[in-house]
Structures are given as C-alpha cells and as structure tokens.
Design an enzyme around this catalytic site. Structure first.
Site, mmCIF file in Angstrom:
data_model
loop_
_atom_site.group_PDB
_atom_site.id
_atom_site.type_symbol
_atom_site.label_atom_id
_atom_site.label_comp_id
_atom_site.label_asym_id
_atom_site.label_seq_id
_atom_site.Cartn_x
_atom_site.Cartn_y
_atom_site.Cartn_z
ATOM 1 N N GLU A 205 1.208 3.983 2.850
ATOM 2 C CA GLU A 205 1.558 3.559 4.205
ATOM 3 C C GLU A 205 3.077 3.554 4.350
ATOM 4 O OE1 GLU A 205 -0.528 -0.143 4.602
ATOM 5 O OE2 GLU A 205 -2.487 0.809 4.512
ATOM 6 N N HIS B 5 0.869 -1.182 0.000
ATOM 7 C CA HIS B 5 0.000 0.000 0.000
ATOM 8 C C HIS B 5 0.902 1.227 0.000
ATOM 9 C CE1 HIS B 5 -3.354 -2.559 2.012
ATOM 10 N NE2 HIS B 5 -3.382 -2.651 0.702
ATOM 11 N N HIS C 1 2.691 -2.726 7.167
ATOM 12 C CA HIS C 1 1.610 -1.838 6.738
ATOM 13 C C HIS C 1 1.483 -0.662 7.694
ATOM 14 C CE1 HIS C 1 -0.656 -4.326 3.662
ATOM 15 N NE2 HIS C 1 0.284 -5.154 4.074
ATOM 16 N N GLU D 3 0.808 -4.015 11.413
ATOM 17 C CA GLU D 3 0.125 -2.732 11.279
ATOM 18 C C GLU D 3 0.754 -1.731 12.244
ATOM 19 O OE1 GLU D 3 -2.158 -1.997 9.167
ATOM 20 O OE2 GLU D 3 -3.034 -3.886 8.473
#
Length: 829
Positions: free
Chosen positions: A429, A426, A522, A594
């Site tokens: 990010e 992504h 991420h 994350e």
C-alpha cells in the site's frame, strides 16, 4: 618536581595518548562532531550546536560518496604542543610523557577546546548524533534480503512527474475480451523465479544483496534482432512477478508471487519488460489474483513507465491500458477461487525499457534518500531528529522521526501534546508513503502554519513500519508470514519487532503526555476516495468527538476525502489492529486512513485517478485539519459536533423508520447503525505460524508464573500475621456453622468477614487486655433461666456475638487470642 609544568597543567588539559588515538579513529569513521563559535555558557552552546550538519554532507549525487565537507572538529587545536611555553616543552622532553599524563587526573577530560578566536572555553562537546545509518562505502544503508531471494545489481530509479491533464477512469464498453487461460501447457515460459519461499518454510536469515553466488539470467535468450520476445524482470526492490508465459506473439500470462512464507496475498505487482515493439498491441493477463472485488471493475487502470519517455520528455508514471477486465479464473486449482486482470497496451518506442505497477512505487531506498536530505538540511535538522525505532526481522532499520520546535521552558515542553503517524505496515500500500511524504514536506517547511504546529505538538512519525515487506515486494505481510496490522497486541518481540516497538513507544509516550491523535496510513483496493476508520467512543462525555476530525478533513479536502465512507465500528477481527489497540490504550482519536488505489468520485476530481501530488496534498490537509481541530476558538468544533448529531439522527430514522424514537435516539448504540468494515479475506488473521506457537505458549506460561509469584507476598509484620490468624479462625468457624442445620444465613455473613478485615490495617493499634465481648441483657437472662434456643434464635445470637466481637477488635479494644502452639502468631517475636 616541575613547577612551571605544574602551573601550566592547572590551566591547560593535555590529551591522553589512547584518547588521542581514539579521537582520530572515531573522527575517520564519522562518529565525532563538534561546533564552531565561542560558547561562553551552556545555554548559548545548546542553541548553537543544534545548527550543525552531520559530519559528512553530500555535495553531489546520493548514489555515491562525493567530495566530503570536513567536520569543524579539524579546526580545534590540540592543546599540549601549541599552548605550552618553550620552557615547559623543554622540561617535558626530559620526562616520560605517558607516565606524566597518566599521573594527572586533569588529563582525562576532552572538554577544553579552542574557538575561532583562540580562546579556551570549558564546555560540553556536542553529543554524537545517532543518525549514523548512512556510513560506510556509500551514503545509504543497503537493504537486507532473505538469503533465498536473488537480487539483480541494477539500481532502479524513476522520476517524479505529475500529468498535466487529469487521468480519467477507463469506461467499460461491455465488449472487453475475456482471454482463455492456457498456462504452461499451451504456451512458453519466458520468465520464472526458481524458488519462492511459501508457508512450508519460514524466515531464517538475511544478507545485503540476498542470495549468494552468481545471479542467473531468468529471461529467455533472444535468437537475434528479429526476436520480439519480451524480457521480464522483477528481482529488484519492491518488485513482484513470479512467472511469465508467452501464449501468442504479443500475448502473455503473468503469475504474481505470493507474500514470502505464505500462499496468499497476490495483489501488488511491479515488473520490468524490455525488447518492446512500437505500435503492436500487447495483451497482459494476471491469472492468480485473490480478491473477488477490485477497483479494476470500475475503471482503474494499471500504471506504466517508459525509460525513453522519462529520459527524452521527462514523463514519469502514467495510467495506461485498454480493454481492461477483472473476472474470475475458471481454471483455478480448487483450493481457493482465483481472479484475473487483463489489459492491452501499445508501447511508445521500439527497444524500450518499461515498467508496470499496481500503484506508484515508493521503496525503502526512496525513503532513505528523503531522510538523508532532511538530516543534511541545516534548518530542518534543528527540529527533526531521526532515530532508530528498532531493527526489522531481516535487520533493516525502522526509522522514527521526532518533530517539534525546541521549547523555551520545561513547563512549555511538558504541556505539548503528541501526534503519532505511521505508514506502510502493509508494504503493497504505497499510497501511505506518498501521503506521509506530503505530510513531512509540509511539517518540515518554513510555513507559519507548520511552525505553529511544531510549537504546539510533538510529532512521532514512523514512515515505514514494514521495510522487509517493502523490499521483497510483499503486498500485506512481513517476513514472519503474517499481517503485522493484526499483531499489535503481540508478546513476541523478536518475531514482530516493528509493531511491538511501535506500541511500546506509544505506551511510554502516553505516560509522559497526552496523545491527541494516532493515524496509520493505508491503501484500499475496493473503494474510491480517501476515508478514515475510527473507534466509537462509549463515554457520553465525549460522544461523537471521534468523528469531528474526519468531518473537518472532509471539509478541507472535499474533492478527495469522503466522510460518508468513514466507519467507526470496532469489530472483533480488528482487535489486533493499530487503530483499535491504540484506542484501548487511551487515544480517543485513533484512526486508520484508507486512500484508494484508484481515484476520486467527488467534486472537480470526479472519475479521475489520483496522482502522487493528490496524495501528498492530503498530507498537507491533515496538518491543516489539526489546526482547525485544536483551535482555541471552539466554534468550528461545536459546529461540526452539531452537524454530526443531525447526520446521526437522520441515519437512525432511516434505519429505524418504523419505530418511534422521539427522545431516545441518542441512546441507540452507534455500532448498530454502521456496517462492517471488512469484506475480504484481508480482514482475517491467520494466527501465528506453527514455528512461533510454542514460543508464544512458553512466554505466556512465564508471564502467568511471574504474576502468581507477585501475587503471593510473604507476611512481614506482626499485625499482618494477627489479621491472617483471625481470617483463618473465622473461616474455620464458618465451615463448622455450615454443617449445622438452619445456619445458612450465619455462614453467608461469615464469608464476608475477610473482606471486612482488610480495612483493619489502618485502624488504631491500642488494645485493652482481658476485655471480652458481652452478651445483651435478654441473652444473658435467657442463659440464666436455662431456656433452650431454636436454630433461628441461635443464629441471631451468634451473629450478634460475632459482630460485637469484630467491632471491638477493629476499634482496638480487643486483643486477638493468643495461641501457644502457633509460633509467631498472636505473640510478639
């Protein structure tokens, strides 16, 4: 013909003229390498040549080609003019040199080289390094952009800086102003991109520098020194701003550009403003955000950068902003709800150039500069090999790092387990890149722990999976207009090359060795802290083992990592993610890491923003946790496993407090306890774009046809033909029997015969001729007396008869019946 010359040629090897030309040609373009030192054997040679640097080493700035350090290859002497005697030289002048060299097979080799002591050693030349990316007019590969994108020629660079004091969250007062959105009708457009590709179009081609022609000046023209209109710009690497509307003297409404070739994913912003005024309070409002929840509602501040501060005080990115408010835009277009982010700020200097960003930018060029420094490091380049994994859709290189210390024996190399890490699938990010940088800084260092990790594991690292999206400033998608982290199962190699090649690389790796851990880095826009998403293991032998690594990580980084925020539920909408696909391929410890865009709510860092140093430190903690996880002393592992069972039991009793679970709590499905990991439109896959649907259908049809062709194998031997004949005959008998009343049992028995016959391939091939199955005594007596049998007795008789016949056939005591009308069946050819 020339005895002296022939004697010399047996000892010396002369270069081919064509090879001599190619030698200098390739040397000029940087494709040829060699090594120093005397290498009497291949083992010593292998040890030494790994210490060589790339051909061109940068002695100055990374932005241009400075003084070049010449390759040691220039020290190698050309043999034929310097090594031969004067008599040979005179004889050679009388001979056609080209025909002489072509007539000698010895002249084809280039392996005889002089060492520093003047000796000739027969050895293999160092293979050409595959890191030929940074060649040409400059050291870095210029990013390739879609041809629709205009790109300014300025190089944007920011210094790296860590604030001396913690940057606290913004504390909402409840009196924050909610500005009314007026749009173009109530204001003046001061910046707007001409054309932005949306979902109505798709990517076709790219070029370095993007759109051809003269770059237009999109910002307004200032009317004089008193004009205080801000000048906006975002047409640089990773930039994102589509439009700016001046509503009042110091008030601006901003519209973000959606991900290219989509109408979605407005989250990442990164733009420049110039012509600032000191001490004036400016208000910026982004009017088209799509997520209903955001960390801006709980105190996150935008990032701000001043070039004058960076130049005069060495101050880099910092958190700034006041009166921060995240709210719904009531003037949306009705298609989907939009949300606004507003904040105020006072610029520190007049006439400054400043930047705003959603998070600390980390561009494709930043990555290349880092990788260049690694390859130019004589120590790190020994155990870190850089290769091209693939080319992206736009033709940008997707890099693959292989990091491990050379093994002493083949057995030691084969015993190493693998660890696979990736980031930036992504593109918006950028947190993932900073964690990856911290990991690489540590694993490439001379720390004893780093050396132990390199001795124990083979690390496969893909530091930037989606370079196209990073370059153009997308938040979530590639130039295919889709989220790559929903397409790891794709068969469209040309449309999703980055994830297709990553999956294929890991698949090959699994065939060679065990992959201990897979982790994809991420960023998260709705939760604070850092946490992992994993996959619940259904094998009772490894029950809860997938949770041990996250628990250990939470103990090593207690003020950053939250184990209670981790989730291990596998949802249907996440089947195409890297985490789930790698888990289904056999990697037990498969994770998505994350990291928040905000900061920490834990320990000493409570209610403070994360800095780049915080994120890089987590890369170190990943390495530290790997050592704990694989410690031969399993005490820590077993302690964590026991703690996990206790925590799980508490969660189960909390969720099922009205149920008696004594003795059966461990049988409850873990997925029933955990909540969903989704919560926004980002979790949903849009499927394939229209222009790719036909391609996917064609590939699927080809795959099915190939599978069917493979399934229909021709009969090759007499034995196989005989077995097939028996199967067909028994099927015919079963069909006839099914038509008779009361023969259901017999038919069902016959239907099982083909599977039984499959085992007859391995039986003995000796058979007795003219042997026939016999009836039992009672059956024979019944037939002699001429008594009639009812259907049930007939079924029993036929079953017994067929069973005996089949057993004798399988045991090799019975020939299959011969037929004269079927050529090649029942007869030898």
């Amino acid at each position: 013909m020339f005895p002296a010359l022939e004697t010399e040629l047996k000892q010396k090897i002369l270069p081919d003229p064509y090879e001599d030309f190619m030698y200098h040609h390739l040397q000029y373009y940087g494709y040829f390498k060699a090594q120093r030192g005397s290498l009497p054997n291949s083992a010593t040679h292998q040890h030494v040549w790994k210490n060589n640097n790339p051909r061109y080493l940068l002695s100055g700035s990374l932005g241009k080609r400075d003084d070049l350090i010449l390759d040691p290859l220039q020290k190698e002497k050309r043999l034929w003019p310097s090594c031969l005697s004067s008599a040979v030289h005179r004889q050679m002048e009388a001979v056609n040199r080209d025909s002489l060299m072509l007539s000698s097979p010895l002249l084809k080799s280039r392996q005889l080289l002089h060492d520093e002591f003047g000796k000739v050693n027969l050895r293999l030349r160092e293979p050409r390094g595959l890191f030929a990316f940074f060649s040409g007019s400059g050291p870095l590969q210029a990013p390739r952009w879609p041809v629709e994108c205009e790109v300014i020629k300025e190089n944007i660079h920011h210094i790296e800086w860590v604030p001396p004091q913690p940057e606290h969250f913004y504390q909402p007062t409840g009196s924050e102003k909610i500005p009314e959105i007026v749009g173009e009708e109530g204001g003046t457009v001061v910046y707007q991109l001409d054309s932005v590709p949306t979902e109505d179009s798709y990517f076709t081609r790219s070029r370095v520098g993007g759109k051809r022609g003269v770059i237009k000046e999109l910002a307004v023209t200032l009317q004089g020194p008193e004009d205080n209109t801000l000048l906006f710009e975002s047409r640089f690497e990773s930039g994102n701003l589509q439009k700016a509307v001046r509503v009042d003297t110091y008030t601006y409404e901003l519209t973000l550009r959606t991900d290219l070739y989509t109408r979605k994913h407005t989250q990442w912003f990164y733009f420049r403003v110039q012509n600032t005024r000191k001490d004036a309070t400016y208000r910026f409002t982004i009017v088209n955000l799509l997520k209903p929840k955001s960390l801006y509602t709980v105190g996150m501040k935008p990032l701000f950068y001043s070039q004058l501060d960076a130049k005069t005080h060495s101050i880099g990115w910092r958190r700034e902003g006041d009166e921060i408010k995240y709210y719904r835009n009531n003037s949306d277009d009705g298609q989907q709800p939009l949300y606004c982010l507003t904040w105020t700020i006072q610029f520190p200097h007049d006439q400054d150039t400043c930047f705003f960003a959603h998070f600390y930018p980390y561009t494709y060029t930043d990555l290349q500069c880092y990788l260049l420094s690694v390859t130019n490091n004589p120590v790190q380049s020994q155990f870190c090999k850089l290769r091209t994994l693939c080319q992206s859709l736009a033709g940008n290189t997707v890099y693959l790092l292989t990091i491990t210390n050379p093994a002493r024996t083949p057995q030691e190399a084969a015993a190493k387990k693998a660890v696979v890490l990736s980031a930036r699938v992504h593109p918006g990010e950028s947190n993932g890149s900073w964690i990856m940088k911290g990991f690489l800084d540590f694993i490439l260092s001379n720390s004893p722990d780093a050396q132990l990790l390199r001795d124990t594991f083979i690390f496969k690292v893909v530091p930037m999976l989606n370079p196209d999206g990073v370059i153009v400033g997308n938040y979530r998608c590639s130039l295919a207009g889709r989220d790559l982290n929903r397409h790891y199962k794709t068969i469209l190699k040309e449309s999703f090359p980055c994830v297709w090649h990553t999956r294929n690389m890991i698949k090959r790796l699994l065939e060679e060795r065990e992959v201990l851990l897979y982790c994809d880095f991420h960023g998260h826009s709705r939760k604070n802290n850092i946490f992992l998403y994993g996959c619940n293991n259904n094998d009772r032998k490894f029950w809860l083992h997938e949770r041990v690594f996250p628990l250990m990580l939470s103990k090593n980084a207690p003020d950053k990592f939250s184990f209670h925020s981790c989730n291990f539920k596998v949802q249907k909408c996440k089947e195409g993610t890297g985490r789930v696909v790698m888990w289904r391929m056999g990697i037990l410890n498969s994770y998505t890491m994350e990291s928040t865009f905000g900061g920490s709510t834990l320990g000493n860092k409570r209610d403070t923003h994360f800095t780049t140093e915080d994120l890089k430190s987590l890369g170190y903690h990943v390495c530290d946790t790997l050592l704990d996880f694989c410690d031969p002393d399993r005490t820590k592992f077993m302690q964590c496993l026991a703690e996990l069972k206790a925590l799980l039991q508490q969660e189960i009793h909390k969720k099922f407090k009205d149920t008696d679970l004594e003795g059966s709590w461990s049988d409850i499905s873990l997925s029933d306890i955990e909540s969903s990991t989704s919560g926004s439109d980002s979790s949903l896959s849009d499927g394939l774009p229209v222009h790719l649907l036909n391609i996917a259908n064609e590939l699927n049809q080809k795959k099915k046809k190939m599978y069917k062709k493979k399934k229909r194998k021709p009969l090759q031997s007499r034995k196989q033909r005989n077995i097939q004949y028996q199967k067909n005959k028994l099927m015919q008998e079963s069909e006839l029997t099914e038509e008779a009343p009361g023969m259901a049992g017999f038919a069902s028995t016959l239907q099982k015969q083909p599977a039984f016959l499959k085992n007859s391939k391995n039986t003995s091939s000796s058979m007795m001729k003219n042997e026939k199955p016999r009836l039992s005594e009672s059956q024979a007596n019944g037939r002699d007396r001429g008594t009639s049998l009812d259907p049930s007795e007939m079924t029993t008789l036929m079953l017994t008869k067929n069973k005996e016949r089949m057993q004798m056939y399988v045991q090799g005591n019975l020939h299959p019946p011969a037929t004269n009308h079927l050529s090649g069946v029942g007869h030898s050819p």
